[in-house]
Write an enzyme that holds these catalytic residues in place. Structure first.
Site, short mmCIF file in Angstrom:
data_model
loop_
_atom_site.label_atom_id
_atom_site.label_comp_id
_atom_site.label_asym_id
_atom_site.label_seq_id
_atom_site.Cartn_x
_atom_site.Cartn_y
_atom_site.Cartn_z
CE1 TYR A 1 -73.74 19.84 12.25
CE2 TYR A 1 -74.60 18.17 11.01
CZ TYR A 1 -73.71 18.78 11.98
OH TYR A 1 -72.07 18.79 11.92
CB ALA B 1 -74.51 18.88 20.23
CG ASP B 2 -74.21 15.90 13.69
OD1 ASP B 2 -72.97 15.78 13.66
OD2 ASP B 2 -75.04 15.64 13.03
CE1 TYR B 3 -68.39 14.58 16.81
CE2 TYR B 3 -66.95 14.94 14.67
CZ TYR B 3 -67.54 14.38 16.44
OH TYR B 3 -66.70 13.25 16.55
CB ALA C 1 -74.76 20.50 16.32
#
Length: 211
Positions: free
Chosen positions: A144, A175-177, A179
């Site tokens: 993030y 991807a991170d959630y 992001a």
């Protein structure tokens, strides 16, 4: 039902890669029988700021220990990758979170990481590099945070030059959630979600999570 094992930081206190490989092999089997093939684990962040509220997800502060335990965890999860196939009792792994996530400003989660390249290469890169080169991790999750002002989801040097170019990673960058959306709403790099997606894609992100 599933077997409950200690948090990662507690497992790290064993200093026992063989034990961790066995534990993660059990975890993989229990995950796979439920129909899941891909896990968002292991976390190979090096955690240096004790104020950061996610220390328990990590294997600690020592790059060497984190590297060895990260490799063991992946081998337990994935087993020996043969021609891109995993066994019926194994799952694909995701390295989290590339990178600098464990030393954010003021210890705040998602906070900026003011890290020079030397620190990245000496402290934060080694666990990811070992996981890619030694254990063939299937995917990597971008972090993030921003590093010296550049969000990891928009950092082509980090994801394309280092991860893929220097280390030879040929898996998937996820991807991170949410992001990718944060490139617009948090980092203010772009004016729309479409632009955020295009920037992330050009920077080396292949797959959006959770959508």
């Amino acid at each position: 039902y599933a077997t409950s094992f200690p948090q990662s930081i507690a497992l790290a206190s064993t200093f026992d890669p063989e034990l961790l490989e066995r534990i993660y092999a059990i975890t993989a089997r229990e995950i796979r029988v439920r129909g899941v093939h891909h896990v968002l684990s292991p976390v190979v962040d090096v955690a240096l700021d004790p104020r950061w509220g996610r220390i328990e997800e990590t294997f600690g502060e020592d790059p060497y220990l984190v590297s060895r335990l990260g490799v063991a965890a992946i081998r337990g999860f994935q087993g020996d990758d043969v021609d891109g196939q995993i066994a019926d009792d194994k799952v694909l792994t995701t390295l989290k979170h590339m990178t600098g996530h464990g030393q954010p400003e003021a210890g705040m989660n998602v906070g900026p990481a003011q890290l020079p390249e030397r620190t990245l290469r000496e402290i934060f890169f080694p666990p990811f590099e070992a996981a890619v080169k030694e254990a063939n991790a299937a995917s990597v999750m971008a972090s993030y945070n921003e590093i010296d002002g550049v969000p990891s989801h928009a950092n082509s040097w980090l994801l394309n030059d280092v991860l893929r170019g220097e280390w030879g990673f040929d898996g998937v960058v996820v991807a991170d959630y949410f992001a990718i959306n944060e490139l617009q709403v948090r980092h203010s790099l772009v004016g729309s979600l479409g632009e955020a997606g295009a920037l992330a894609l050009a920077s080396g992100v292949d797959f959006e999570l959770p959508d």
